[in-house]
Motif scaffolding. Structure first.
Motif, mmCIF file in Angstrom:
data_model
loop_
_atom_site.group_PDB
_atom_site.id
_atom_site.type_symbol
_atom_site.label_atom_id
_atom_site.label_comp_id
_atom_site.label_asym_id
_atom_site.label_seq_id
_atom_site.Cartn_x
_atom_site.Cartn_y
_atom_site.Cartn_z
ATOM 1 N N PRO A 28 4.912 -42.550 29.780
ATOM 2 C CA PRO A 28 5.346 -42.202 28.422
ATOM 3 C C PRO A 28 6.787 -42.622 28.174
ATOM 4 N N PRO A 29 7.073 -43.213 27.001
ATOM 5 C CA PRO A 29 8.456 -43.586 26.692
ATOM 6 C C PRO A 29 9.376 -42.368 26.779
ATOM 7 N N GLY A 30 10.526 -42.564 27.361
ATOM 8 C CA GLY A 30 11.457 -41.441 27.489
ATOM 9 C C GLY A 30 10.890 -40.331 28.342
ATOM 10 N N ALA A 31 10.167 -40.701 29.414
ATOM 11 C CA ALA A 31 9.542 -39.695 30.284
ATOM 12 C C ALA A 31 10.559 -38.636 30.705
ATOM 13 N N THR A 32 10.117 -37.409 30.725
ATOM 14 C CA THR A 32 10.988 -36.283 31.016
ATOM 15 C C THR A 32 11.113 -36.060 32.518
ATOM 16 N N ASP A 33 12.035 -35.183 32.875
ATOM 17 C CA ASP A 33 12.188 -34.823 34.287
ATOM 18 C C ASP A 33 10.890 -34.254 34.841
ATOM 19 N N GLU A 34 10.124 -33.579 33.986
ATOM 20 C CA GLU A 34 8.850 -33.006 34.443
ATOM 21 C C GLU A 34 7.909 -34.098 34.906
ATOM 22 N N VAL A 35 7.906 -35.214 34.196
ATOM 23 C CA VAL A 35 7.055 -36.340 34.586
ATOM 24 C C VAL A 35 7.571 -36.974 35.872
ATOM 25 N N TRP A 36 8.868 -37.240 35.931
ATOM 26 C CA TRP A 36 9.436 -37.931 37.084
ATOM 27 C C TRP A 36 9.395 -37.096 38.361
ATOM 28 N N SER A 37 9.290 -35.796 38.216
ATOM 29 C CA SER A 37 9.270 -34.933 39.406
ATOM 30 C C SER A 37 7.864 -34.618 39.893
ATOM 31 N N ARG A 38 6.852 -35.247 39.319
ATOM 32 C CA ARG A 38 5.477 -34.989 39.757
ATOM 33 C C ARG A 38 5.283 -35.435 41.206
ATOM 34 N N PRO A 39 4.502 -34.674 41.982
ATOM 35 C CA PRO A 39 4.237 -35.067 43.377
ATOM 36 C C PRO A 39 3.384 -36.322 43.429
ATOM 37 N N THR A 40 3.493 -37.032 44.535
ATOM 38 C CA THR A 40 2.714 -38.253 44.746
ATOM 39 C C THR A 40 1.968 -38.136 46.072
ATOM 40 N N PRO A 41 1.048 -39.064 46.347
ATOM 41 C CA PRO A 41 0.388 -39.048 47.659
ATOM 42 C C PRO A 41 1.344 -39.310 48.815
ATOM 43 N N CYS A 42 2.554 -39.764 48.540
ATOM 44 C CA CYS A 42 3.575 -39.978 49.575
ATOM 45 C C CYS A 42 4.318 -38.671 49.807
ATOM 46 N N ALA A 43 4.169 -38.088 50.965
ATOM 47 C CA ALA A 43 4.799 -36.802 51.256
ATOM 48 C C ALA A 43 6.297 -36.892 51.014
ATOM 49 N N ASP A 44 6.828 -35.885 50.335
ATOM 50 C CA ASP A 44 8.261 -35.744 50.070
ATOM 51 C C ASP A 44 8.793 -36.692 49.004
ATOM 52 N N TRP A 45 7.952 -37.482 48.381
ATOM 53 C CA TRP A 45 8.402 -38.372 47.309
ATOM 54 C C TRP A 45 7.785 -37.937 45.993
ATOM 55 N N ASP A 46 8.641 -37.758 44.981
ATOM 56 C CA ASP A 46 8.108 -37.534 43.643
ATOM 57 C C ASP A 46 7.952 -38.893 42.949
ATOM 58 N N LEU A 47 7.538 -38.863 41.688
ATOM 59 C CA LEU A 47 7.223 -40.104 40.986
ATOM 60 C C LEU A 47 8.448 -41.019 40.872
#
Length: 203
Positions: A28-47
């Motif tokens: 999403p344009p102007g993605a928020t911190d909530e989007v960028w902090s989502r968990p990923t399949p990579c342990a300890d890495w957010d988006l």
């Protein structure tokens, strides 16, 4: 040693990169911190951390292909390189990377990596694996579709299968290989499992 300028890894790098770019462009344009902090399949890495990793990987490419050493690159790409416009940072990095690969005239030339020397040919293979797998990671974390190039997926498998059979892995980079789901014939699922991922993550 034979020149490998037309290796399959080189041929599919652009397609593998396009799969990642397609996901990034759907964020999403102007993605928020909530989007960028989502968990990923990579342990300890957010988006955001994951996209930063991919971006940094490709910022390194032109300099390594130009025979710069790790010491010469130093800490130029330490920390967050995404700035205020992460998609633009990614697009700039991958564009520079692909331009550098297009100028390679001999893939047998060795380059220095943190784990030791590899040829440019193997470096290209590793880049394909990284793009295919992390493209899926990004898509799953963001809840977006992912449609990687079948040729890129096949190239990733062609590199990973013999490595795993020979007892090699990616310590500190990818997790221990997992068995692919028994009910799946998807080559991407196999590639994900070989790099320690459960293809059902996030479903």
């Amino acid at each position: 040693m034979a020149d490998l300028t037309s290796s399959m890894a080189r041929q599919v790098l652009g397609a593998a990169a396009a799969g990642v770019s397609d996901v990034v462009r759907l964020l999403p344009p102007g993605a928020t911190d909530e989007v960028w902090s989502r968990p990923t399949p990579c342990a300890d890495w957010d988006l955001r951390t994951l996209l930063n990793h991919l971006t940094v990987e490709h910022l390194w490419v032109p300099r390594l292909l130009a025979a710069e050493t790790l010491a010469e690159v130093g800490d130029d790409y330490d920390g967050d390189m995404l700035g205020s416009d992460p998609p633009a940072a990614w697009e700039d990095a991958i564009t520079r990377s692909l331009l550098a690969w297009a100028q390679v005239d001999d893939e047998t030339v060795p380059i220095q990596m943190s784990f030791g020397p590899v040829t440019r040919h193997e470096y290209a293979q590793q880049m394909v694996v990284d793009l295919v797998v992390h493209g899926w990671d990004l898509a799953r974390a963001a809840g977006l579709p992912y449609d990687p190039s079948p040729a890129a997926v096949q190239e990733a498998l062609d590199y990973e299968r013999p490595r795993l059979e020979g007892g090699q892995g990616w310590p500190g980079i990818f997790g221990q290989a997992l068995p692919a789901p028994e009910d799946s014939t998807d080559l991407l699922d196999e590639a994900l499992a070989l790099t320690g991922r459960d293809p059902r993550w996030g479903r």
